[in-house]
Design a protein around this motif. Structure first.
Motif, PDB file in Angstrom:
ATOM      1  N   HIS A  82       0.789  -1.059  -0.092  1.00 37.10           N
ATOM      2  CA  HIS A  82       0.014  -0.098  -0.085  1.00 37.10           C
ATOM      3  C   HIS A  82       1.004   1.183   0.111  1.00 37.10           C
ATOM      4  N   HIS A  86      -6.064  -3.505   4.553  1.00 36.24           N
ATOM      5  CA  HIS A  86      -6.024  -2.603   3.152  1.00 36.24           C
ATOM      6  C   HIS A  86      -7.312  -2.001   2.907  1.00 36.24           C
ATOM      7  N   HIS A 140      -8.550   1.766   2.760  1.00 38.78           N
ATOM      8  CA  HIS A 140      -9.228   2.632   1.702  1.00 38.78           C
ATOM      9  C   HIS A 140     -10.366   3.219   1.874  1.00 38.78           C
TER      10      HIS A 140
HETATM   11 ZN   LIG Z   1      -3.897   0.755  -0.926  1.00 39.55          ZN
END
Ligand SMILES: [Zn+2]
Ligand SMILES: [Zn+2]
Length: 85
Positions: A19, A44, A48
């Motif tokens: 990331h 992850h 986001h």
């Molecule tokens: Zn990411």
């Protein structure tokens, strides 16, 4: 590419995805200066979905990059243009 390591958020040892901590125009220099963390898939996705909940990860990564590069805050600003500390 995914690799087996400890997730940068929850610490679980599993397959993690890279990331880019500082995205957008900073994506390339994120790679260059090691501002990439490996996160497990659930973390992850969380990141986001709720980026504002993970400001600490940006702080931590900025501090890490500055330490590793031996940068002052001015050096940081020259490359990343935004202070997260
Ligand atoms: Zn990411
Ligand atoms: Zn995780």
């Amino acid at each position: 590419m995914a690799k087996y390591c400890e997730c940068g958020i929850c610490g679980t040892g599993t397959w993690c995805e890279p990331h880019h901590v500082f995205g957008g125009t900073s994506r390339k220099i994120s790679e260059k200066y090691g501002a990439v963390v490996y996160l497990c898939r659930p973390c992850h996705e969380q990141f986001h979905r709720h980026p504002s909940a993970f400001l600490w990860l940006r702080e931590k990564t900025q501090a890490k990059v500055m330490f590793e590069q031996g940068w002052t805050l001015d050096d940081w600003m020259e490359h990343f243009n935004k202070n997260y500390l």
